[in-house]
Scaffold this motif. Structure first.
Motif, PDB file in Angstrom:
ATOM      1  N   VAL A  77     -76.785  29.228  18.896  1.00 46.18           N
ATOM      2  CA  VAL A  77     -75.623  28.924  18.059  1.00 46.18           C
ATOM      3  C   VAL A  77     -74.625  28.118  18.885  1.00 46.18           C
ATOM      4  O   VAL A  77     -74.297  28.493  20.014  1.00 46.18           O
ATOM      5  N   GLN A  78     -74.137  27.021  18.303  1.00 49.15           N
ATOM      6  CA  GLN A  78     -73.162  26.179  18.998  1.00 49.15           C
ATOM      7  C   GLN A  78     -71.932  27.005  19.356  1.00 49.15           C
ATOM      8  O   GLN A  78     -71.385  27.721  18.525  1.00 49.15           O
ATOM      9  N   GLY A  79     -71.520  26.931  20.617  1.00 51.03           N
ATOM     10  CA  GLY A  79     -70.340  27.658  21.073  1.00 51.03           C
ATOM     11  C   GLY A  79     -70.632  29.044  21.618  1.00 51.03           C
ATOM     12  O   GLY A  79     -69.729  29.728  22.070  1.00 51.03           O
ATOM     13  N   VAL A  80     -71.896  29.474  21.545  1.00 55.72           N
ATOM     14  CA  VAL A  80     -72.267  30.792  22.072  1.00 55.72           C
ATOM     15  C   VAL A  80     -73.169  30.598  23.284  1.00 55.72           C
ATOM     16  O   VAL A  80     -74.322  30.215  23.153  1.00 55.72           O
ATOM     17  N   GLY A  81     -72.604  30.857  24.452  1.00 59.97           N
ATOM     18  CA  GLY A  81     -73.373  30.796  25.684  1.00 59.97           C
ATOM     19  C   GLY A  81     -73.909  32.175  26.022  1.00 59.97           C
ATOM     20  O   GLY A  81     -73.693  33.142  25.277  1.00 59.97           O
ATOM     21  N   PRO A  82     -74.591  32.294  27.141  1.00 57.15           N
ATOM     22  CA  PRO A  82     -75.169  33.582  27.517  1.00 57.15           C
ATOM     23  C   PRO A  82     -74.149  34.714  27.654  1.00 57.15           C
ATOM     24  O   PRO A  82     -74.409  35.839  27.245  1.00 57.15           O
ATOM     25  N   LYS A  83     -72.975  34.412  28.208  1.00 62.48           N
ATOM     26  CA  LYS A  83     -71.967  35.473  28.384  1.00 62.48           C
ATOM     27  C   LYS A  83     -71.425  35.948  27.038  1.00 62.48           C
ATOM     28  O   LYS A  83     -71.227  37.143  26.828  1.00 62.48           O
ATOM     29  N   ALA A  84     -71.192  35.030  26.109  1.00 64.25           N
ATOM     30  CA  ALA A  84     -70.724  35.411  24.770  1.00 64.25           C
ATOM     31  C   ALA A  84     -71.815  36.186  24.031  1.00 64.25           C
ATOM     32  O   ALA A  84     -71.523  37.178  23.348  1.00 64.25           O
ATOM     33  N   ALA A  85     -73.061  35.754  24.165  1.00 61.57           N
ATOM     34  CA  ALA A  85     -74.171  36.465  23.513  1.00 61.57           C
ATOM     35  C   ALA A  85     -74.284  37.883  24.057  1.00 61.57           C
ATOM     36  O   ALA A  85     -74.500  38.839  23.301  1.00 61.57           O
ATOM     37  N   LEU A  86     -74.110  38.033  25.362  1.00 60.84           N
ATOM     38  CA  LEU A  86     -74.150  39.359  25.978  1.00 60.84           C
ATOM     39  C   LEU A  86     -72.981  40.222  25.477  1.00 60.84           C
ATOM     40  O   LEU A  86     -73.151  41.407  25.222  1.00 60.84           O
ATOM     41  N   ALA A  87     -71.814  39.606  25.317  1.00 59.27           N
ATOM     42  CA  ALA A  87     -70.656  40.335  24.788  1.00 59.27           C
ATOM     43  C   ALA A  87     -70.922  40.803  23.358  1.00 59.27           C
ATOM     44  O   ALA A  87     -70.563  41.926  22.987  1.00 59.27           O
ATOM     45  N   ILE A  88     -71.575  39.963  22.567  1.00 63.63           N
ATOM     46  CA  ILE A  88     -71.914  40.348  21.185  1.00 63.63           C
ATOM     47  C   ILE A  88     -72.893  41.517  21.205  1.00 63.63           C
ATOM     48  O   ILE A  88     -72.733  42.495  20.481  1.00 63.63           O
ATOM     49  N   LEU A  89     -73.900  41.447  22.070  1.00 61.16           N
ATOM     50  CA  LEU A  89     -74.876  42.536  22.150  1.00 61.16           C
ATOM     51  C   LEU A  89     -74.276  43.800  22.752  1.00 61.16           C
ATOM     52  O   LEU A  89     -74.816  44.892  22.562  1.00 61.16           O
ATOM     53  N   SER A  90     -73.147  43.668  23.450  1.00 60.31           N
ATOM     54  CA  SER A  90     -72.472  44.846  24.005  1.00 60.31           C
ATOM     55  C   SER A  90     -71.667  45.598  22.950  1.00 60.31           C
ATOM     56  O   SER A  90     -71.147  46.672  23.217  1.00 60.31           O
ATOM     57  N   LEU A  91     -71.557  45.031  21.737  1.00 60.30           N
ATOM     58  CA  LEU A  91     -70.840  45.712  20.658  1.00 60.30           C
ATOM     59  C   LEU A  91     -71.542  47.005  20.252  1.00 60.30           C
ATOM     60  O   LEU A  91     -70.907  47.929  19.751  1.00 60.30           O
ATOM     61  N   GLY A  92     -72.845  47.062  20.419  1.00 66.10           N
ATOM     62  CA  GLY A  92     -73.623  48.241  20.021  1.00 66.10           C
ATOM     63  C   GLY A  92     -75.097  47.970  20.227  1.00 66.10           C
ATOM     64  O   GLY A  92     -75.480  46.974  20.844  1.00 66.10           O
ATOM     65  N   GLU A  93     -75.917  48.842  19.705  1.00 70.66           N
ATOM     66  CA  GLU A  93     -77.359  48.657  19.802  1.00 70.66           C
ATOM     67  C   GLU A  93     -77.760  47.335  19.143  1.00 70.66           C
ATOM     68  O   GLU A  93     -77.095  46.863  18.227  1.00 70.66           O
ATOM     69  N   ALA A  94     -78.841  46.740  19.604  1.00 72.19           N
ATOM     70  CA  ALA A  94     -79.303  45.455  19.068  1.00 72.19           C
ATOM     71  C   ALA A  94     -79.500  45.526  17.557  1.00 72.19           C
ATOM     72  O   ALA A  94     -79.182  44.574  16.844  1.00 72.19           O
ATOM     73  N   GLU A  95     -79.981  46.658  17.072  1.00 69.48           N
ATOM     74  CA  GLU A  95     -80.203  46.801  15.626  1.00 69.48           C
ATOM     75  C   GLU A  95     -78.877  46.789  14.866  1.00 69.48           C
ATOM     76  O   GLU A  95     -78.801  46.259  13.765  1.00 69.48           O
TER      77      GLU A  95
END
Length: 191
Positions: A77-95
């Motif tokens: 996704v444009q504007g989402v780098g690895p650190k932002a993606a990791l932050a999103i996945l840190s919101l909760g379980e992947a599911e």
């Protein structure tokens, strides 16, 4: 490409683990949940994404293959780098994250550190059709019950080469109380 690392957790700092694999320490940046789940001197297997830039090489690790695949989708996704993606996945379980995207819940995604409203909306627009169908769970007293923390059948299908979206669709309507092997067998029959 480094697909996974398996070894002993030698050190923990920030949001990274150093995993000792045969005397070589790999620094692996992980989600908050994975960071909390592992303790020093514990055996760990992390599915990794090897990110290469001009200035650095980094390993991002995940305790489940599902989380790694979702991470790989997020960084497209444009504007989402690895650190932002990791932050999103840190919101909760992947599911939980996958379900939020499938349900177009951009407010949940924007709760990630460093992810604004517009980026969260872009994540939902770009990925909602790629992550599979939203999973609807029974509500008790008007409150949604907790989502399962991992679905072994989903991970098995992904390991067999299914995309996250296709694996989710294949498991749709299959009784979740069946043993994992039976759920996978039923999903494979449907295709």
């Amino acid at each position: 490409m480094i697909a996974h690392v398996e070894g002993t957790v030698a050190e923990k700092f920030g949001n990274a683990l150093i995993v000792d694999v045969g005397g070589v320490g790999y620094e692996v940046t992980v989600t908050l949940a994975d960071f909390d789940a592992f303790t020093l001197n514990q055996r760990a297997k992390l599915y990794t994404y090897h990110h290469i830039r001009e200035q650095a090489e980094e390993l991002f690790g995940f305790s489940s293959l599902t989380a790694k695949k979702l991470f790989e989708m997020l960084i497209t996704v444009q504007g989402v780098g690895p650190k932002a993606a990791l932050a999103i996945l840190s919101l909760g379980e992947a599911e939980h994250v996958r379900n939020a995207i499938a349900n177009a819940d951009s407010s949940y995604i924007s709760g990630a550190s460093g992810v604004g409203k517009k980026t969260a909306e872009r994540v939902v627009v770009d990925l909602s059709d790629k992550v599979g169908m939203p999973i609807v769970y029974a509500k008790r007293g008007g409150v949604q019950t907790e989502l399962p923390t991992s679905d072994e059948a989903l991970e098995a299908l992904i390991a067999l080469g299914y995309t996250l979206s296709d694996a989710t669709r294949a498991l749709e309507g299959i009784d979740t109380t069946l043993p994992t092997s039976e759920r996978v067998r039923e999903a494979l029959k449907g295709h």
